[in-house]
Structures are given as C-alpha cells and as structure tokens.
Motif scaffolding. Structure first.
Motif, mmCIF file in Angstrom:
data_model
loop_
_atom_site.group_PDB
_atom_site.id
_atom_site.type_symbol
_atom_site.label_atom_id
_atom_site.label_comp_id
_atom_site.label_asym_id
_atom_site.label_seq_id
_atom_site.Cartn_x
_atom_site.Cartn_y
_atom_site.Cartn_z
ATOM 1 N N LEU A 1 -0.057 -1.526 0.416
ATOM 2 C CA LEU A 1 -0.368 -0.199 -0.047
ATOM 3 C C LEU A 1 1.348 1.621 -0.265
ATOM 4 O O LEU A 1 0.860 2.126 -0.871
ATOM 5 C CB LEU A 1 -1.021 -0.194 1.235
ATOM 6 N N GLU A 2 2.167 1.023 0.917
ATOM 7 C CA GLU A 2 2.645 2.858 0.945
ATOM 8 C C GLU A 2 3.656 2.411 -0.473
ATOM 9 O O GLU A 2 4.158 3.875 -1.014
ATOM 10 C CB GLU A 2 3.825 2.288 2.047
ATOM 11 N N ARG A 3 4.318 1.082 -0.978
ATOM 12 C CA ARG A 3 4.971 1.736 -2.533
ATOM 13 C C ARG A 3 3.369 2.585 -3.198
ATOM 14 O O ARG A 3 4.270 2.913 -3.930
ATOM 15 C CB ARG A 3 5.038 0.206 -3.142
ATOM 16 N N LEU A 4 2.365 1.619 -3.172
ATOM 17 C CA LEU A 4 1.631 2.185 -4.505
ATOM 18 C C LEU A 4 1.253 3.396 -3.873
ATOM 19 O O LEU A 4 0.687 4.662 -4.758
ATOM 20 C CB LEU A 4 -0.071 1.197 -4.105
ATOM 21 N N LEU A 5 0.855 4.228 -3.256
ATOM 22 C CA LEU A 5 0.994 5.792 -3.167
ATOM 23 C C LEU A 5 2.412 6.330 -3.354
ATOM 24 O O LEU A 5 2.388 7.283 -3.858
ATOM 25 C CB LEU A 5 0.429 5.892 -1.212
ATOM 26 N N GLY A 6 3.385 5.878 -3.109
ATOM 27 C CA GLY A 6 4.355 6.442 -3.027
ATOM 28 C C GLY A 6 4.789 6.648 -4.896
ATOM 29 O O GLY A 6 5.675 7.904 -5.563
ATOM 30 N N LEU A 7 4.430 5.565 -5.780
ATOM 31 C CA LEU A 7 4.641 5.092 -6.909
ATOM 32 C C LEU A 7 4.064 6.011 -7.591
ATOM 33 O O LEU A 7 4.211 7.206 -8.821
ATOM 34 C CB LEU A 7 5.124 4.138 -7.497
ATOM 35 N N SER A 8 2.651 6.199 -7.057
ATOM 36 C CA SER A 8 0.998 7.137 -8.017
ATOM 37 C C SER A 8 2.002 8.542 -7.611
ATOM 38 O O SER A 8 1.569 9.475 -8.528
ATOM 39 C CB SER A 8 -0.212 6.549 -7.177
ATOM 40 N N SER B 1 6.516 -1.932 -10.667
ATOM 41 C CA SER B 1 5.936 -0.719 -11.779
ATOM 42 C C SER B 1 4.043 -0.893 -10.749
ATOM 43 O O SER B 1 3.847 -1.264 -9.536
ATOM 44 C CB SER B 1 5.228 -2.177 -13.077
ATOM 45 N N LEU B 2 3.341 0.412 -11.415
ATOM 46 C CA LEU B 2 2.113 0.149 -10.113
ATOM 47 C C LEU B 2 1.535 -1.461 -10.562
ATOM 48 O O LEU B 2 0.570 -1.616 -10.152
ATOM 49 C CB LEU B 2 1.572 1.194 -11.317
ATOM 50 N N ALA B 3 1.371 -1.463 -11.985
ATOM 51 C CA ALA B 3 0.434 -3.433 -12.346
ATOM 52 C C ALA B 3 0.928 -4.596 -11.126
ATOM 53 O O ALA B 3 -0.005 -4.235 -10.415
ATOM 54 C CB ALA B 3 0.130 -3.162 -13.506
ATOM 55 N N GLY B 4 2.192 -4.508 -11.328
ATOM 56 C CA GLY B 4 2.910 -5.288 -10.636
ATOM 57 C C GLY B 4 3.017 -4.990 -8.657
ATOM 58 O O GLY B 4 2.632 -6.033 -8.763
ATOM 59 N N THR B 5 2.814 -4.191 -8.263
ATOM 60 C CA THR B 5 2.712 -3.829 -7.158
ATOM 61 C C THR B 5 1.221 -4.451 -6.602
ATOM 62 O O THR B 5 0.767 -4.791 -5.905
ATOM 63 C CB THR B 5 2.675 -1.663 -6.648
#
Length: 346
Positions: free
Chosen positions: A203-210, A267-271
């Motif tokens: 979730l934190e990775r998705l927040l940071g990458l987005s 990547s977003l899709a991988g995450t």
C-alpha cells in the motif's frame, strides 16, 4: 520440612501440571492466532519501511540535482521540489530547487536526521523502531539489531549536516533497508501477521509510486533525458527499462514499464497484482473492490492521445484507492480501544 508426603487410603489423582506429549491431533488442530495489536504493528512496520525507502531515493535524487540545478530543466526541478514537499521531505513554503537550490538543499539536509520533523526520514526510522519493538519476538535477532542502529547511524553521519556526508549516509541506509526487507521476506512465518506487513508495504509503495508518477506528468518534465532518468530512479526500474527500451525514452515506453508491466515489482501493475493476491488471502478479504480488477486499471489501447493526462488521472485515482484500502483494513482488522479481537492465520 523440605519435603512433605500426604498419605491416602484411596486412589491417587494422576493430574499433573507438566505438559503432556503432543499428539497428532494437537498438531493438526493448532492454528496460531495473531492478535490485532500485533497485526497492526506489523502492518505499520511494513508501511514505515517502504515509506522510508522511497524517501531515501527521493532525497538522493534531490542532493544529486543541486550541483547541476542551473543546467537542469526548470519543470524537472519544480516537479522534484513539489514531490519532496508532498512526501514531507521538505516543508511547505520553502523556495524550490529552481528558485534557490542551495536553500532547498539546506532545508532537506536539516530535516533528514531530525525525528521531530513530521514524516522525515529520521521520524520514520523512529517509527520503524517503535513498531518493531512491539513485535520483537517475531523478528530475527539480526533484524532487530539493524532496526536499532539505523537511526543512530544516520544522526551521527549528519552531525553537522553536509551534502557529501548525507549522500554516503543515504547510500548506506538504502543498503540497510534492503537488508531489513530481505530478512522480512526470507525469515518470517507466512501467517496473517506477515501478510499484513506485506500489505502495508505494498500500500505504501502504491502511494509513493502514484504520487511520483502524478508529479512527473506535469508539462515539460519528461522532455529531457534527465527527467526520464530521475523518474526511473525513483521507481527503482532503470535496469528493467534500459534492458527493454534501449533507444526509446518516450512516454509510451515509460508507461509500458512503470505502469502496465505486472512482472515488474516496482510498477503500478506489479504492485497491484501482489496487493490483490495478499488482500484476497486475508481471513476476510478486504479492500479488493477499491482496486482495479486487473493490471493498473489501464489498457495499452487506452493510451492514445493525451497519454500524460490519462496517466496523471489514473495515478490520482490509485492514490485515493490505496488510502481507502488502508482505512478499511484499519477498521476491519485492528482493535478499537476497549475491545479485543484477533486475526487468524489464512
């Protein structure tokens, strides 16, 4: 008397408080529960660790851009500055890299090792230590030792704060965080607690990458090789991109690797692919309806015309979705004050 015997004429009770030998049915029926408090601390341990990793990459990018700020495109400097403020690496209102690179650098350096600065790297390292202490019995000894020393080592290296010392300290911290996450992945039991730790990281990775993708979709940021290199570095996907698109730095190639490729864990899709898997394995699947059913919610065919606008809108939507999922997990899995609950292994 050191030893007293009580005699009886009747049958002797054979009850004993000593543990009896385990039976097959004891093993088969054993299912270790995870208390909600432990689950919450593991969830936040994952979030703080991933957040710190992203901040370290961003801080290194800022410090690398300062010496050459006069030669870098202004849109890139503005995008990195805005992202630094959004992710609390720099305070709101400080002059940007384009306006005054030395002042922006001094502000970032002053906050790196200051745990009193909200959501700074030092603040997050302190939060990692606090969450790890609450679940210390679940962590390998090496992992706990590493957690205890990271904050002190950073503070020592940045006293006084200097750019060259900061770069070395951040490089070392990046290695230490990699070791920490490696220990989590290799040595922890795959129960519901570990699953929530992983969900917190994702979730934190998705927040940071987005947030990063949205910032870099501003006009003019990716029109130079420096902008492309900075974005790839923040996504930790330089090697993957260069291996696949050696001679193409256009936006569609970037979208392919950083957004659409679900085999790239950064990547977003991988995450999202991993996040959907872990959420679906919880005792009560949570938050799946907030996320795209497949990929990153975009198809390659949809990236015609205004690619940057489409990516910016999707990044914003995914950031909102990640926040919603995090709130949903908090309400469903963690104990409110005064109540008791547990999360069973999935």
């Amino acid at each position: 008397s050191l030893d007293t015997w009580v005699m009886t004429d009747g049958e002797v009770d054979t009850f004993s408080m000593l543990p009896r030998p385990l039976r097959v049915q004891d093993i088969a029926g054993r299912r270790r529960p995870v208390s909600s408090r432990t689950a919450e601390n593991l969830f936040w341990l994952g979030r703080y660790t991933e957040r710190t990793e992203h901040l370290v990459r961003l801080a290194r990018q800022v410090l690398a851009q300062v010496p050459q700020a006069t030669n870098l495109p202004r849109p890139l400097l503005e995008a990195v500055s805005a992202l630094s403020v959004r992710l609390s690496l720099a305070p709101w209102g400080v002059p940007t890299l384009a306006q005054s690179a030395p002042r922006f650098e001094r502000t970032v350096l002053a906050g790196l090792a200051d745990a009193s600065v909200g959501f700074s790297i030092a603040f997050n390292l302190q939060a990692i230590e606090r969450a790890a202490l609450a679940v210390r019995e679940r962590l390998p000894a090496e992992q706990w030792t590493l957690v205890r020393t990271m904050k002190e080592a950073l503070a020592e290296a940045l006293t006084p704060p200097r750019a060259d010392a900061a770069q070395s300290a951040l490089d070392r911290l990046a290695l230490e965080l990699s070791a920490l996450t490696g220990a989590q992945a290799d040595r922890m039991t795959r129960d519901a607690g570990w699953r929530l730790l992983t969900i917190g990281r994702l979730l934190e990775r998705l927040l940071g990458l987005s947030a990063t993708l949205e910032a870099f979709m501003a006009p003019g940021v990716l029109q130079s090789p420096d902008g492309v290199d900075a974005l790839l570095d923040l996504f930790d996907s330089t090697i993957t991109f260069r291996a696949r698109h050696q001679r193409h730095d256009d936006l569609l190639a970037l979208a392919d690797v950083l957004v659409l490729d679900d085999t790239n864990p950064r990547s977003l899709a991988g995450t999202l692919r991993r996040l959907r898997t872990e959420l679906g394995k919880l005792p009560t699947p949570t938050g799946l309806d907030c996320l795209p059913a497949r990929g990153a919610g975009l198809l390659l065919e949809e990236l015609e015309g205004d690619i940057a606008g489409r990516l910016r809108a999707q990044a914003r939507a995914l950031h909102t979705a990640a926040l919603t999922v995090a709130d949903d997990i908090g309400q469903r899995c963690f104990t409110p004050a005064g109540l008791t609950a547990s999360v069973s292994g999935a």
